[in-house]
Design an enzyme around this catalytic site. Structure first.
Site, PDB file in Angstrom:
ATOM      1  N   ARG A  62      27.245 -19.347 -12.687  1.00 14.35           N
ATOM      2  CA  ARG A  62      25.852 -19.450 -13.480  1.00 14.35           C
ATOM      3  C   ARG A  62      24.918 -19.977 -13.217  1.00 14.35           C
ATOM      4  O   ARG A  62      23.686 -19.321 -13.705  1.00 14.35           O
ATOM      5  CB  ARG A  62      26.811 -20.595 -14.735  1.00 14.35           C
ATOM      6  CG  ARG A  62      27.704 -19.743 -15.614  1.00 14.35           C
ATOM      7  CD  ARG A  62      28.411 -21.058 -17.047  1.00 14.35           C
ATOM      8  NE  ARG A  62      29.260 -21.086 -15.305  1.00 14.35           N
ATOM      9  CZ  ARG A  62      30.567 -20.559 -15.005  1.00 14.35           C
ATOM     10  NH1 ARG A  62      30.735 -19.622 -15.931  1.00 14.35           N
ATOM     11  NH2 ARG A  62      31.078 -21.134 -14.443  1.00 14.35           N
ATOM     12  N   THR A  63      25.160 -21.041 -12.095  1.00 13.80           N
ATOM     13  CA  THR A  63      23.923 -21.460 -11.725  1.00 13.80           C
ATOM     14  C   THR A  63      22.830 -20.668 -10.664  1.00 13.80           C
ATOM     15  O   THR A  63      21.457 -20.560 -11.044  1.00 13.80           O
ATOM     16  CB  THR A  63      23.735 -23.048 -10.636  1.00 13.80           C
ATOM     17  OG1 THR A  63      25.103 -23.765 -11.963  1.00 13.80           O
ATOM     18  CG2 THR A  63      22.647 -23.953 -10.557  1.00 13.80           C
ATOM     19  N   LYS A  92      26.818 -21.722  13.013  1.00 12.28           N
ATOM     20  CA  LYS A  92      26.021 -21.459  14.114  1.00 12.28           C
ATOM     21  C   LYS A  92      25.596 -22.442  14.797  1.00 12.28           C
ATOM     22  O   LYS A  92      25.496 -23.566  15.709  1.00 12.28           O
ATOM     23  CB  LYS A  92      25.076 -20.668  14.297  1.00 12.28           C
ATOM     24  CG  LYS A  92      25.423 -19.459  14.059  1.00 12.28           C
ATOM     25  CD  LYS A  92      24.354 -18.576  14.519  1.00 12.28           C
ATOM     26  CE  LYS A  92      24.348 -16.599  14.251  1.00 12.28           C
ATOM     27  NZ  LYS A  92      22.941 -16.159  14.095  1.00 12.28           N
ATOM     28  N   ARG A 113      21.712 -25.210  -3.663  1.00 15.86           N
ATOM     29  CA  ARG A 113      22.925 -26.213  -3.626  1.00 15.86           C
ATOM     30  C   ARG A 113      23.911 -26.638  -2.596  1.00 15.86           C
ATOM     31  O   ARG A 113      23.857 -25.378  -2.207  1.00 15.86           O
ATOM     32  CB  ARG A 113      24.387 -24.878  -4.401  1.00 15.86           C
ATOM     33  CG  ARG A 113      25.864 -25.340  -4.273  1.00 15.86           C
ATOM     34  CD  ARG A 113      26.751 -24.994  -5.919  1.00 15.86           C
ATOM     35  NE  ARG A 113      25.702 -25.699  -6.777  1.00 15.86           N
ATOM     36  CZ  ARG A 113      26.774 -24.728  -8.054  1.00 15.86           C
ATOM     37  NH1 ARG A 113      27.460 -24.366  -7.496  1.00 15.86           N
ATOM     38  NH2 ARG A 113      25.697 -25.832  -9.497  1.00 15.86           N
ATOM     39  N   HIS A 141      23.500 -32.800 -11.185  1.00 23.49           N
ATOM     40  CA  HIS A 141      23.106 -31.671 -10.805  1.00 23.49           C
ATOM     41  C   HIS A 141      21.878 -31.689 -12.205  1.00 23.49           C
ATOM     42  O   HIS A 141      22.515 -31.383 -12.903  1.00 23.49           O
ATOM     43  CB  HIS A 141      24.342 -31.038 -11.627  1.00 23.49           C
ATOM     44  CG  HIS A 141      24.186 -29.489 -11.557  1.00 23.49           C
ATOM     45  ND1 HIS A 141      23.387 -28.267 -12.046  1.00 23.49           N
ATOM     46  CD2 HIS A 141      25.528 -28.588 -11.727  1.00 23.49           C
ATOM     47  CE1 HIS A 141      23.367 -27.177 -11.219  1.00 23.49           C
ATOM     48  NE2 HIS A 141      24.906 -27.045 -11.836  1.00 23.49           N
TER      49      HIS A 141
HETATM   50  C1  NCD Z   1      29.068 -27.501 -12.648  1.00 25.64           C
HETATM   51  C2  NCD Z   1      29.298 -27.661 -11.306  1.00 25.64           C
HETATM   52  O1  NCD Z   1      28.679 -26.544 -10.205  1.00 25.64           O
HETATM   53  O2  NCD Z   1      28.808 -28.289 -10.882  1.00 25.64           O
HETATM   54  N1  NCD Z   1      29.201 -26.175 -12.503  1.00 25.64           N
HETATM   55  C3  NCD Z   1      27.806 -25.509 -13.196  1.00 25.64           C
HETATM   56  O3  NCD Z   1      26.921 -25.506 -11.726  1.00 25.64           O
HETATM   57  N2  NCD Z   1      27.830 -25.053 -14.404  1.00 25.64           N
HETATM   58  C4  NCD Z   1      30.509 -27.573 -12.861  1.00 25.64           C
HETATM   59  C5  NCD Z   1      32.006 -27.337 -12.647  1.00 25.64           C
HETATM   60  O4  NCD Z   1      32.039 -26.729 -11.592  1.00 25.64           O
HETATM   61  O5  NCD Z   1      32.573 -28.195 -12.642  1.00 25.64           O
END
Ligand code: NCD
Length: 309
Positions: A62-63, A92, A113, A141
């Site tokens: 999703r993100t 590397k 991320r 997040h």
């Molecule tokens: C979450 C995350 O990556 O922190 N997912 C997200 O971004 N919607 C939750 C998870 O991974 O459990």
């Protein structure tokens, strides 16, 4: 005002940057406008000519895809690496700082991320373009939390006064670490922290005026809450498979649980789910998690257009 990390650049690194409900309302209003425009196929191409880089060192559905869809809908172009830990020169031995400096020359904004807590801050220190924290290990997040609060507003018409249970892996679940400080901006919010004793909410994220109550079991609070926010046990954070197996399945929300929940309550989950929400409840109108994911798209469109305007 939003404290955009007190620099000229509008980084989004942690939830505590957001201190003003009016500013959030404005952002949610913009998300609503962009949703309406999208439904008519008339999204303003305000990001035309911009390049959004999405660097994902941990898995994501999703993100990453919602950030990329958000960028594309606004007319930007996207450069992306979904498996950055293996695919980038990090594999590397390149440092995160060097990777960020390089991407600075190619893009106008970085959505990052990273697997390390604090990864986004390390990136922001060396970046001359905005960095958005799309999850930093077991840290935060913030854009998920903003989408979650937007969802509360849309689903229930308010945030103030709500009784909200955060259920599951509160130790490693980064979405709840960002959600709690934002909930604390609103009046009279009650939060129940429901987790196994080993996975309690870390103290460093509880700097909030909300009076917190901790529980082991979910059953007793079901009839009281307006929102059941369920999280996944974060398998990838455990030192051993055994430790994970012992806690996996701690909570499973099913049809029986739902009978105890208020008629107007909602069930949320940042997703992905493993076994903590049974798919038998997906068709219940109170199951809000798929709508929540859709809201994330519009919220991210609002954020990108705000930051890059
Ligand atoms: C979450 C995350 O990556 O922190 N997912 C997200 O971004 N919607 C939750 C998870 O991974 O459990």
């Amino acid at each position: 005002m939003v404290d955009w990390n007190m620099t000229e650049l509008k980084h989004i690194l942690k939830a505590e940057q957001f201190t003003d409900i009016k500013e959030l309302d404005r952002l949610f209003g913009l998300a609503d406008e962009l949703r309406a425009a999208d439904e008519k196929g008339q999204v303003p191409q305000s990001l035309a000519g911009k390049i959004v880089a999405t660097l994902f060192f941990e898995p994501s559905t999703r993100t990453r895809l919602s950030f990329e869809a958000a960028a594309l809908k606004l007319g930007a172009q996207v450069i992306s690496t979904e498996n950055a830990r293996e695919a980038l020169s990090a594999n590397k031995g390149e440092t995160l700082q060097d990777t960020i400096k390089i991407v600075n020359g190619y893009a106008d904004i970085i959505v990052l991320r990273h697997y390390e807590k604090g990864g986004a801050e390390i990136a922001a220190e060396v970046s001359e373009i905005p960095v958005i924290n799309a999850g930093d290990g077991a840290g935060e997040h913030p854009t998920q939390a903003l989408g979650d609060v937007y969802t509360l507003q849309k689903e229930l018409g308010r945030v103030a006064g709500l009784k909200i249970a955060l259920v599951g892996d509160l130790l490693y679940g980064r979405t709840v670490h960002s959600l709690l400080p934002i909930l604390g901006l609103y009046k009279d919010v009650t939060v129940y922290l429901v987790s196994p004793p080993q996975l309690r909410f870390p103290k460093e994220y509880t700097k909030t005026r909300i009076v917190l109550k901790e529980f082991d079991n979910v059953e007793e609070i079901l009839p009281e809450v307006d929102v059941l926010y369920v999280t996944r046990i974060q398998k990838e954070r455990f030192a051993s498979e055994q430790e994970y197996q012992n806690l996996k399945g701690s909570y499973v929300i099913n049809g029986e649980n739902l009978k105890k929940l208020k008629k107007e309550a909602i069930v949320m989950h940042p997703l992905p789910r493993v076994d903590e929400i049974s798919s038998e409840i997906d068709s219940d109108p109170r199951a809000a998690y798929f709508r929540q994911a859709q809201n994330g798209l519009y919220l991210r469109m609002a954020l990108l257009s705000e930051i890059l305007k």
